[in-house]
Design a protein around this motif. Structure first.
Motif, PDB file in Angstrom:
ATOM      1  N   THR A 148       0.827  -1.198   0.000  1.00 26.32           N
ATOM      2  CA  THR A 148       0.000   0.000   0.000  1.00 26.32           C
ATOM      3  C   THR A 148       0.862   1.249   0.000  1.00 26.32           C
ATOM      4  O   THR A 148       1.747   1.384   0.841  1.00 26.32           O
ATOM      5  N   VAL A 152      -5.202   4.198   3.448  1.00 22.06           N
ATOM      6  CA  VAL A 152      -6.485   3.683   2.959  1.00 22.06           C
ATOM      7  C   VAL A 152      -7.662   4.444   3.555  1.00 22.06           C
ATOM      8  O   VAL A 152      -8.626   4.770   2.868  1.00 22.06           O
TER       9      VAL A 152
ATOM     10  N   ALA B 745      -5.229  -2.382  -1.438  1.00 28.46           N
ATOM     11  CA  ALA B 745      -5.512  -1.164  -0.671  1.00 28.46           C
ATOM     12  C   ALA B 745      -6.622  -0.354  -1.332  1.00 28.46           C
ATOM     13  O   ALA B 745      -7.482   0.227  -0.650  1.00 28.46           O
ATOM     14  N   ASP B 748      -9.649  -1.945  -0.341  1.00 30.15           N
ATOM     15  CA  ASP B 748      -9.883  -1.714   1.096  1.00 30.15           C
ATOM     16  C   ASP B 748     -10.555  -0.365   1.324  1.00 30.15           C
ATOM     17  O   ASP B 748     -11.361  -0.204   2.239  1.00 30.15           O
ATOM     18  N   ALA B 749     -10.202   0.607   0.483  1.00 24.24           N
ATOM     19  CA  ALA B 749     -10.771   1.943   0.653  1.00 24.24           C
ATOM     20  C   ALA B 749     -12.287   1.953   0.406  1.00 24.24           C
ATOM     21  O   ALA B 749     -12.984   2.859   0.855  1.00 24.24           O
TER      22      ALA B 749
END
Lengths: 767, 767
Positions: A148, A152, B745, B748-749
């Motif tokens: 990442t 996030v 990621a 994930d957001a």
């Protein structure tokens, strides 16, 4: 062979061992390769003539080494292997040095230099093949993992903005236990119904149609494919259940087993009194099936095998017939004798008795509800040291002899496995034929509906049948043309397969893989169009597009993931290419290919690249030349691009990854050329005038619609100018309009039983 | 108005009547149109000043005629209408002649000539509008029906070849009665579960969120959309059931009803104690909803309406909540008073009492099993003279007064109906937001699986995560970028909708229609990729791609068929275009558009059309200029093509049909420009550095991937050369590779609750 006095006398012979090893391990060694090796041997003046003769014996295709011999070569090489050695000659030299040292001898530099020099000349230094002896090979592609680079939650905040709190509130409600998903409906009845249908078909003698006459069949494989295809007008769970029992289970016994297995099993399989499975795929290995981990360990004392799943990822998954009905299975497992792994082999393993009680050591789980094919009872199988007798090994290509030693006419485990898989290529013929049939059903339903359904119209006029709208025609009529094209292409594939000579095997396997991928993707896309074209009616299960679409959805995955298959096709094409052009450099390849492609491009002159007259646009030769040009040019550019990347120092695994998108197009362009060529061929042979005219239009539409789809590429190549691609688009519209009146008749020619079509919206009398 | 003495005195005033009639009937009259009419009136020297003033009054937008007046104009015109009269002035002249004849008067030729001359100058003769008074309008498109040009069985023989007999045998078996399809599983439990879930949401106050505070709500429409969107992480049947109850049923009462309806129904709707339906679509009329045939006939004696389905094609179909739970429905029906049809209006009609007993005259059938959304109880409703009280008419836009006369501030029935539909445009915002959410879930599952699933690898190396393969990245990462792009575009649409000024209504309706089509097609395609990318695991229902895909499948159809919507968008764009450019001829339009498009094409010089440097390829301005150029150029070429066809004598209905494919591209190019523009705008406002960098890459990938998809067009236009489109393809591959580490990621957001995601293959800890 290693015990031979030649090696003792002259350790420098070990120079050649890694090259020999790779030669036999290679799953499709080429005649080109063997002549290079011979040249390498003959080029070494330091070898005595009898040494040369001995070395030549080791690579004689008529006398392959025994599998155990290959394994012993590998062990020996590994003893001295150093990961920094990147090519086969270097590994051989290291091996020879080690062997000499053990004899307290030294080796002369001159021989080594001569060996390296000839190796270089013949290209043996270029290929980085050290990885075959090494673990932990890392490439750019391997290392590219998740990492990442931003916060996030910050991004989440941006996405949610001022609604974040409300979103959270809703989430908390729907995450509560009372929002757990509903358990799926039971599938018991549907599965039993499909089994009963299969039984009726078996009673009609249709199940054993492809088996030999002496085992209760008709010995007619062409008929077997026809049955699979025609059943596909009906429920597709039935087709797959039928295919699992008689095709996968039955044919694996037939093709991989020998006389004793045929006698013992085929009659009962054909009558469905012995339901069985084909247990190849594992949780951890689907596309890369060579990597499966189930083991079959030979027990010398009682001449049995222990079948075992060493870990959860090695359980057999998605196995049709396993959850409920299967009593036996052809299980693919790595054969281990005295700790040596002889690669993947096939074994008949009992799963449950006639009452349904599971055998000791066998555990089966139900795969449960699927997107489609819910009439098929797919299951997961674990084996815990299940003992089977030695005769249960399907021993056409490999066996264990009385002394408990592994025997096979094919030395390399890898190559043997691909030969075994090759016998099962029939699945890649049956599946696309079934897919095409389902697409035909969907098109027939949608076209009949489009012909009757009226919506909108000119002001003050009647509403118009929706099939009169240009967009609606564009959705349904080009796929209709493609259905016809594929019909003949799949017939051609079947004929080639049924009459194949041994040297055609690789070509036909690639053709089957490519047509399987092309046809199943086509079916998925076509049924999507059919669903949308029927609007809300297309969504109701009673109109069957639901089942056709969801049942065939997995066709793009099973019998080989389409994307993987298209890469196989491309690699097969590159191999043919390599055989033809040998060691040409990048520029050589480029020039050669350009020349070759130019033979199809008599049109590539300024007048013709922008020609838009109808006669030219509808001309069969124009179409086929353009398809052939594309096929050759893409293949050539992929080859030179790969070579450039690898010459530039890129790991070949990474290079193939970089070109993956390009390779898919290589496969596609090849298949499209074959499809068009066979369609045109077929039309030549037709006498009936009306059919000939209708098929000619279908063929023109298939060709032009495919050119339109690929127009970006043709424009990039300057093979066509913008005026021409626009004219092609217009001609596609025009052909759709002209064919539309015949559309119903063209689906009538499929002659699908009305009882199978079944959709109320497709009924002729009603709306 | 017809009773006015002016008409009696000077029958030549009737010349204008057909033009006035069309003006008021037109569903979106334009200021351009009214000024032409004024010019026409002022140009007639034979009119007295007070006659001119009288005529001007008839077209005063502030004083529209009553609906009944319009109907009487129509009747009068029809009395003298002759189908050979193709334009409005000719029809007016015929009408005037007839009226004069009845008064035994003659009309002078000079006035007629002057009227025709001015009409011609202003373009009134060009438009063939006679069809609006005529029945039986036939066009090429109407007449293009089925007609077989060849012998079907001959073609069938060709297809079946030597396998015909076997095919017939198999068909006869599978057509037998014992092969009838299995009855579907019962849906009772699932439907009840979804109802119970809705009840929980209502108890949390989420159902009434968008209703006014005084009716138990929060008065927060933005929140209503957020709730619909967030629920879409969960079961989509729940979302649709929720949307039917609180959105369609509740909002139709809210937007189409008045205070008395709000007081009477909204609180109970919001708490789900009054489950209801939205009954618009009929079996015979879906997309062309204006053509529905259910009638609401006014009964003067007891001030009631009789709701009636005159024939099977007028039954209400696919109505959510109808099969089981609905107690009332908003029913759309043609209002008939004294035999005059006042167009489509909305009425609250009881369906069943609280015990579930159907009301007298109401018959309901169950739509049965569907491809998806099986938790929603869709039904078919027939009305047999169902009597409802007068106050059940939802009377915001039209009503029946105490004298039993129809009243409405909007004269044209057609225009009124489109205004009513306009208030319901929220559905075209909620649906794409739900579709995008489902696509995000599918992408999250597929990307997590691709990150963990390993298959194949370099020789002697570890197997590689499949997300490291370039083709796998190409399947999943551009859709991920598009998800982000659409996220912001749909937010923009929502904001515009919530804050719209009246004059923006048409633009926002077109934007909603276009984004609905674009987003739902995107969701269908993305979930298809996600399924294939997850292989066999993607086919198991437990991994939820099944439900996501099949539940959202119908999103491309309901709330407006996507193909129809994209044509509406195009027509709206052409209207704006017409307003801007007025009566320009084909060449004028072409030149104007070329000039306008050129403002975005400072790059269209030989150096830049083949520029391939990275900085240029990643430049936001390059992207947006290319998108704008495409939008303008396609719009302009569609406009001039239509005009050319119509000027060449083609019926405008046929001309629009010929250009249908072109028009779809007009809509798509417009939407793509808006999406990119809003994404770039959003990025400007972001402060968090990491997010800004990640979103910038997403935005570049969205732009370049879209340019790549449209490269055929850009090459045809010479806006780019082949070297540049190849460089774009390479850059797309490169961006996919660079973004891949962030892929997890980026999903994930989205912050999807794990309990909702639910798929075992998406679990972080396992596999």
């Amino acid at each position: 062979m290693l015990a031979s006095p030649y090696f003792k006398k002259n350790p420098k012979l070990y120079y050649f061992l890694p090259i020999f090893y790779r030669y036999w391990m290679d799953s499709s060694p080429m005649s080109e390769e063997i002549s290079s090796i011979k040249e390498l041997i003959n080029g070494q003046n330091w070898l005595a003539e009898e040494e040369k003769a001995f070395l030549m014996e080791q690579i004689d295709p008529l006398h392959p080494p025994r599998p155990k011999t290959l394994h012993s070569w590998n062990s020996l090489i590994l003893q001295s292997f150093d990961p920094s050695q990147k090519n086969l000659p270097a590994i051989g030299i290291e091996l020879a040095l080690k062997q000499a040292k053990e004899q307290h001898r030294e080796l002369d530099n001159e021989s080594e230099l001569a060996f390296v020099e000839t190796s270089q000349k013949l290209g043996f230094l270029e290929r980085n093949t050290g990885f075959s002896f090494q673990e932990g090979h890392i490439t750019l592609t391997s290392e590219h993992d998740s990492a990442t680079s931003f916060d996030v939650s910050a991004l989440q905040d941006i996405l949610e903005g001022n609604q974040a709190a409300l979103i959270q509130k809703v989430k908390s409600v729907i995450s509560a236990p009372d929002f757990a998903y509903v358990a799926p409906d039971p599938l018991i009845e549907y599965r039993q119904q499909v089994f009963d249908w299969c039984k009726i078909l078996a009673d009609h003698g249709l199940g054993s149609w492809g088996f030999p006459k002496e085992n209760g069949g008709k010995g007619d494989m062409e008929g077997y494919f026809t049955i699979m295809e025609t059943l596909s007008y009906h429920d597709l769970s039935l087709v797959i259940k039928f295919g699992v029992q008689f095709g996968l289970w039955g044919m694996s016994v037939y093709y991989l087993g020998t006389e004793k297995h045929h006698r013992k099993y085929l009659r009962e399989i054909g009558s469905l009194s012995l339901p069985g499975c084909f247990a190849m795929t594992e949780t951890g290995h689907g596309s890369n099936v060579k990597g499966i981990r189930t083991t079959a360990t030979y027990n010398h004392e009682d001449q049995t095998f222990s079948i075992h799943s060493p870990d959860p990822s090695s359980r057999k998954e998605y196995i049709g017939n396993a959850a409920v009905h299967g009593q036996m299975a052809t299980v693919f497992a790595k054969l281990v004798i005295d700790g040596i792994d002889y690669g993947v082999n096939a074994f008949v393993v009992p799963l449950r008795d006639e009452s349904g009680k599971l055998e000791n050591g066998v555990t089966i789980e139900d795969c449960g509800r699927k997107m489609g094919l819910n009439g098929v009872d797919n299951g997961v199988i674990y084996f815990d040291q299940v003992i089977i007798p030695k005769e249960n090994m399907l021993d056409k290509y490999a066996s264990v002899n009385e002394a408990g030693e592994f025997e096979s006419p094919i030395s390399s485990d890898n190559r043997r496995f691909f030969v075994m898989l090759g016998t099962l290529v029939g699945g890649r013929i049956g599946i696309p034929r079934s897919a095409l049939t389902a697409a035909k059903s969907g098109l027939t339903i949608a076209i009949r509906y489009g012909d009757k359904r009226r919506q909108f119209g000119p002001e003050g006029g009647e509403e118009v049948p929706i099939l009169n709208y240009r967009m609606h025609q564009r959705r349904l009529i080009p796929p209709l043309a493609t259905s016809y094209a594929l019909n003949f292409a799949l017939k051609y594939l079947t004929d080639r397969f049924l009459n194949k000579a041994e040297e055609e095997a690789q070509e036909i396997e690639a053709l089957a893989a490519g047509l399987k991928a092309y046809t199943t993707w086509f079916a998925t896309a076509t049924l999507q169009e059919a669903r949308e074209a029927c609007g809300g009616k297309g969504y109701l299960s009673e109109n069957r597009i639901d089942a056709l679409k969801n049942d065939t959805e997995i066709y793009t995955t099973f019998e080989g993931d389409n994307t993987v298959l298209m890469q196989l096709v491309a690699k097969s094409r590159l191999t043919e290419f390599r055989q033809e052009f040998g060691d040409m450099n990048v520029f050589g390849i480029f020039n050669f290919v350009t020349d070759k492609a130019m033979t199809y491009v008599s049109e590539k002159n300024p007048l013709i690249i922008r020609s838009t007259n109808s006669e030219h646009l509808l001309d069969f030769d124009f179409h086929l030349n353009a398809f052939r040009y594309r096929e050759q040019a893409i293949l050539g550019s992929a080859a030179s691009r790969l070579k450039r990347l690898i010459n530039g120092g890129m790991d070949s695994f990474d290079a193939f990854n970089v070109c993956q998108h390009h390779l898919i197009n290589v496969g596609q362009a090849y298949i499209e050329r074959v499809v068009l060529e066979q369609f045109q061929e077929k039309i030549k042979s037709i006498a009936d005038k009306g059919s000939k005219k209708a098929l000619t239009q279908m063929c023109q539409l298939y060709a032009l619609h495919t050119l339109e789809k690929n127009r970006g590429w043709f424009l990039e190549q300057d093979y066509m100018e913008g005026v021409k691609t626009k004219a092609i688009r217009k001609m596609v519209n025009q052909l759709c309009w002209e064919i539309r009146p015949d559309a119903i008749a063209l689906t009538d020619a499929f002659a699908i039983p009305e009882s199978c079509l079944s959709a109320p919206i497709a009924k002729r009398e009603s709306l």
